[in-house]
Design a protein around this motif. Structure first.
Motif, PDB file in Angstrom:
ATOM      1  N   PHE A 129      -2.055  -5.271  -6.227  1.00  0.00           N
ATOM      2  CA  PHE A 129      -1.551  -6.586  -6.639  1.00  0.00           C
ATOM      3  C   PHE A 129      -0.197  -6.862  -5.972  1.00  0.00           C
ATOM      4  CE2 PHE A 129       1.140  -8.873  -9.794  1.00  0.00           C
ATOM      5  CZ  PHE A 129       0.538 -10.117  -9.694  1.00  0.00           C
ATOM      6  N   LEU A 130       0.658  -5.828  -5.906  1.00  0.00           N
ATOM      7  CA  LEU A 130       1.993  -6.009  -5.321  1.00  0.00           C
ATOM      8  C   LEU A 130       1.981  -5.908  -3.794  1.00  0.00           C
ATOM      9  CD1 LEU A 130       4.075  -3.856  -7.852  1.00  0.00           C
ATOM     10  CD2 LEU A 130       4.082  -6.333  -7.663  1.00  0.00           C
ATOM     11  N   GLN A 131       0.826  -5.478  -3.238  1.00  0.00           N
ATOM     12  CA  GLN A 131       0.652  -5.321  -1.785  1.00  0.00           C
ATOM     13  C   GLN A 131       1.707  -4.419  -1.162  1.00  0.00           C
ATOM     14  OE1 GLN A 131       0.267  -9.331  -0.178  1.00  0.00           O
ATOM     15  NE2 GLN A 131      -1.869  -9.346  -0.764  1.00  0.00           N
ATOM     16  N   LEU A 132       1.875  -3.251  -1.790  1.00  0.00           N
ATOM     17  CA  LEU A 132       2.871  -2.300  -1.282  1.00  0.00           C
ATOM     18  C   LEU A 132       2.202  -1.319  -0.323  1.00  0.00           C
ATOM     19  CD1 LEU A 132       4.697  -1.652  -4.643  1.00  0.00           C
ATOM     20  CD2 LEU A 132       5.536  -2.999  -2.723  1.00  0.00           C
ATOM     21  N   LYS A 133       2.817  -1.174   0.849  1.00  0.00           N
ATOM     22  CA  LYS A 133       2.206  -0.324   1.884  1.00  0.00           C
ATOM     23  C   LYS A 133       2.832   1.074   1.918  1.00  0.00           C
ATOM     24  CE  LYS A 133      -0.117  -3.784   4.060  1.00  0.00           C
ATOM     25  NZ  LYS A 133      -0.616  -4.346   2.814  1.00  0.00           N
ATOM     26  N   ASN A 134       3.989   1.231   1.309  1.00  0.00           N
ATOM     27  CA  ASN A 134       4.723   2.500   1.455  1.00  0.00           C
ATOM     28  C   ASN A 134       4.615   3.395   0.222  1.00  0.00           C
ATOM     29  OD1 ASN A 134       6.201   0.890  -0.239  1.00  0.00           O
ATOM     30  ND2 ASN A 134       8.191   1.479   0.591  1.00  0.00           N
ATOM     31  N   VAL A 135       3.563   3.190  -0.586  1.00  0.00           N
ATOM     32  CA  VAL A 135       3.378   4.000  -1.800  1.00  0.00           C
ATOM     33  C   VAL A 135       2.124   4.843  -1.649  1.00  0.00           C
ATOM     34  CG1 VAL A 135       2.954   3.949  -4.284  1.00  0.00           C
ATOM     35  CG2 VAL A 135       4.457   2.248  -3.258  1.00  0.00           C
ATOM     36  N   SER A 136       2.265   6.138  -1.933  1.00  0.00           N
ATOM     37  CA  SER A 136       1.099   7.023  -1.932  1.00  0.00           C
ATOM     38  C   SER A 136       0.900   7.565  -3.335  1.00  0.00           C
ATOM     39  CB  SER A 136       1.352   8.132  -0.911  1.00  0.00           C
ATOM     40  OG  SER A 136       0.351   9.089  -1.002  1.00  0.00           O
ATOM     41  N   LEU A 137      -0.176   7.142  -3.995  1.00  0.00           N
ATOM     42  CA  LEU A 137      -0.435   7.568  -5.379  1.00  0.00           C
ATOM     43  C   LEU A 137      -1.379   8.763  -5.358  1.00  0.00           C
ATOM     44  CD1 LEU A 137      -1.084   4.045  -6.973  1.00  0.00           C
ATOM     45  CD2 LEU A 137       1.030   5.359  -7.075  1.00  0.00           C
ATOM     46  N   LYS A 138      -1.081   9.747  -6.212  1.00  0.00           N
ATOM     47  CA  LYS A 138      -1.937  10.935  -6.269  1.00  0.00           C
ATOM     48  C   LYS A 138      -2.324  11.215  -7.709  1.00  0.00           C
ATOM     49  CE  LYS A 138       0.097  13.063  -2.213  1.00  0.00           C
ATOM     50  NZ  LYS A 138       0.501  14.312  -1.559  1.00  0.00           N
ATOM     51  N   ASN A 139      -3.617  11.502  -7.913  1.00  0.00           N
ATOM     52  CA  ASN A 139      -4.093  11.839  -9.251  1.00  0.00           C
ATOM     53  C   ASN A 139      -3.980  13.358  -9.406  1.00  0.00           C
ATOM     54  OD1 ASN A 139      -7.350  11.615 -10.922  1.00  0.00           O
ATOM     55  ND2 ASN A 139      -5.303  11.831 -11.768  1.00  0.00           N
ATOM     56  N   ARG A 140      -2.773  13.806  -9.781  1.00  0.00           N
ATOM     57  CA  ARG A 140      -2.599  15.264  -9.904  1.00  0.00           C
ATOM     58  C   ARG A 140      -1.445  15.630 -10.829  1.00  0.00           C
ATOM     59  NH1 ARG A 140      -0.840  18.426  -4.760  1.00  0.00           N
ATOM     60  NH2 ARG A 140       0.010  19.709  -6.432  1.00  0.00           N
ATOM     61  N   ASP A 141      -1.461  16.905 -11.207  1.00  0.00           N
ATOM     62  CA  ASP A 141      -0.491  17.455 -12.159  1.00  0.00           C
ATOM     63  C   ASP A 141       0.713  17.981 -11.380  1.00  0.00           C
ATOM     64  OD1 ASP A 141       0.913  18.975 -13.963  1.00  0.00           O
ATOM     65  OD2 ASP A 141      -0.806  20.164 -14.632  1.00  0.00           O
ATOM     66  N   ILE A 142       1.866  17.389 -11.597  1.00  0.00           N
ATOM     67  CA  ILE A 142       3.048  17.816 -10.826  1.00  0.00           C
ATOM     68  C   ILE A 142       3.520  19.203 -11.250  1.00  0.00           C
ATOM     69  CG2 ILE A 142       4.831  16.767 -12.278  1.00  0.00           C
ATOM     70  CD1 ILE A 142       6.211  15.962  -9.560  1.00  0.00           C
ATOM     71  N   TYR A 143       3.138  19.646 -12.456  1.00  0.00           N
ATOM     72  CA  TYR A 143       3.535  20.998 -12.882  1.00  0.00           C
ATOM     73  C   TYR A 143       2.892  22.072 -11.983  1.00  0.00           C
ATOM     74  CZ  TYR A 143       4.954  18.647 -17.270  1.00  0.00           C
ATOM     75  OH  TYR A 143       5.521  17.810 -18.203  1.00  0.00           O
ATOM     76  N   GLN A 144       1.824  21.681 -11.275  1.00  0.00           N
ATOM     77  CA  GLN A 144       1.124  22.638 -10.389  1.00  0.00           C
ATOM     78  C   GLN A 144       1.785  22.740  -9.012  1.00  0.00           C
ATOM     79  OE1 GLN A 144      -1.429  24.473 -11.606  1.00  0.00           O
ATOM     80  NE2 GLN A 144      -1.048  23.357 -13.519  1.00  0.00           N
TER      81      GLN A 144
END
Ligand code: SAH
Length: 240
Positions: A129-144
């Protein structure tokens, strides 16, 4: 579809699709009149101001999942860490993405980790919706662990940020900032106790309180209601 912003004289804002007529309790504006920025009038003669949306107009419309960071907290994180168009950041958990997207608006690149698939998908929708090109989303646990290296900033809005300390130590560049956003002071104590056992430099823990005022013909006083508490911000810096 192109979204446009309409403000009425009282400062009420509407984000509307300019391919459709705009209907309001103040009258109708035909889609032909929703093209050019400036003053437009409804069929009853009520004034609206029209312009193209900026980041913040769209940002206010993102879909909400978990509680988002408030602008006062986001603003201070940005001011305190001095991130800019050269910075590479990591944010976790993503949640609805409010902090992730605010960082992306001013930095070079933002990675964001979210453990829950439903919130990860929600954030993906918001990113599109925001049309952001510089974001990488990850479905993961940062504690790992953290995949990235040489980061300028890591922001943590999750229950146990101390579980990220050893990963952050590796992922941040020297001089990089670590920020923990924690609602409970007991969580801050736990985090700072663990932080002191690392080589991070502990900078400050702070709470920002924002009070809005009524300023009009009758009143010049604070509003009766306010958000009394959001969270504590703890700042640390990697020095070696
Ligand atoms: N800062 C966000 C809101 C985050 S709410 C915003 O401004 O919109 C906290 C999020 O952290 C939740 O979505 C939760 O699912 C996520 N989370 C909790 N533990 C996590 C972990 N170990 N790794 C990644 N995400 C986590």
């Amino acid at each position: 579809m192109a979204l446009v912003v309409l403000y009425n004289k009282k400062g009420k804002k509407f984000l509307v699709d300019n391919q459709k007529d705009f209907h309001s309790d103040q009258g109708l504006i035909k889609k032909e009149n929703l093209k050019d920025s400036g003053l437009v009038k409804t069929h009853t003669g009520k004034k609206f101001f029209l312009f193209k949306p900026s980041f913040i107009d769209l940002f206010k419309k993102i879909k909400r999942g978990p509680q988002i960071l408030t602008q006062k907290d986001i603003g201070y994180i940005i001011a305190k860490t001095g991130i800019n168009k050269k910075s590479v950041c990591l944010d976790a958990g993503t949640g609805s993405g409010a902090l992730t997207f605010s960082l992306s608006n001013i930095s070079k690149k933002v990675y964001s980790y979210e453990i829950r698939e439903d919130f990860y998908k929600l954030a993906q929708e918001n990113k599109e919706f925001l049309q952001l090109k510089n974001v990488s989303l990850k479905n993961r646990d940062i504690y790992q662990g953290i995949d990235e290296e040489g980061l300028d900033l890591i922001t943590l809005d999750l229950p146990d940020p101390h579980k990220v300390l050893s990963h952050a130590q590796k992922a941040l560049k020297t001089g990089g900032f670590l920020v923990a956003y924690l609602p409970q002071v007991s969580q801050v104590s736990t985090f700072v106790k663990k932080l002191k056992k690392t080589s991070f430099l502990q900078l400050e823990t702070t709470e920002l309180i924002k009070r809005n005022w009524h300023i009009d013909n009758q009143r010049s006083r604070p509003k009766s209601r306010m958000i009394a508490h959001t969270a504590f911000l703890t700042f640390a810096r990697k020095i070696e």
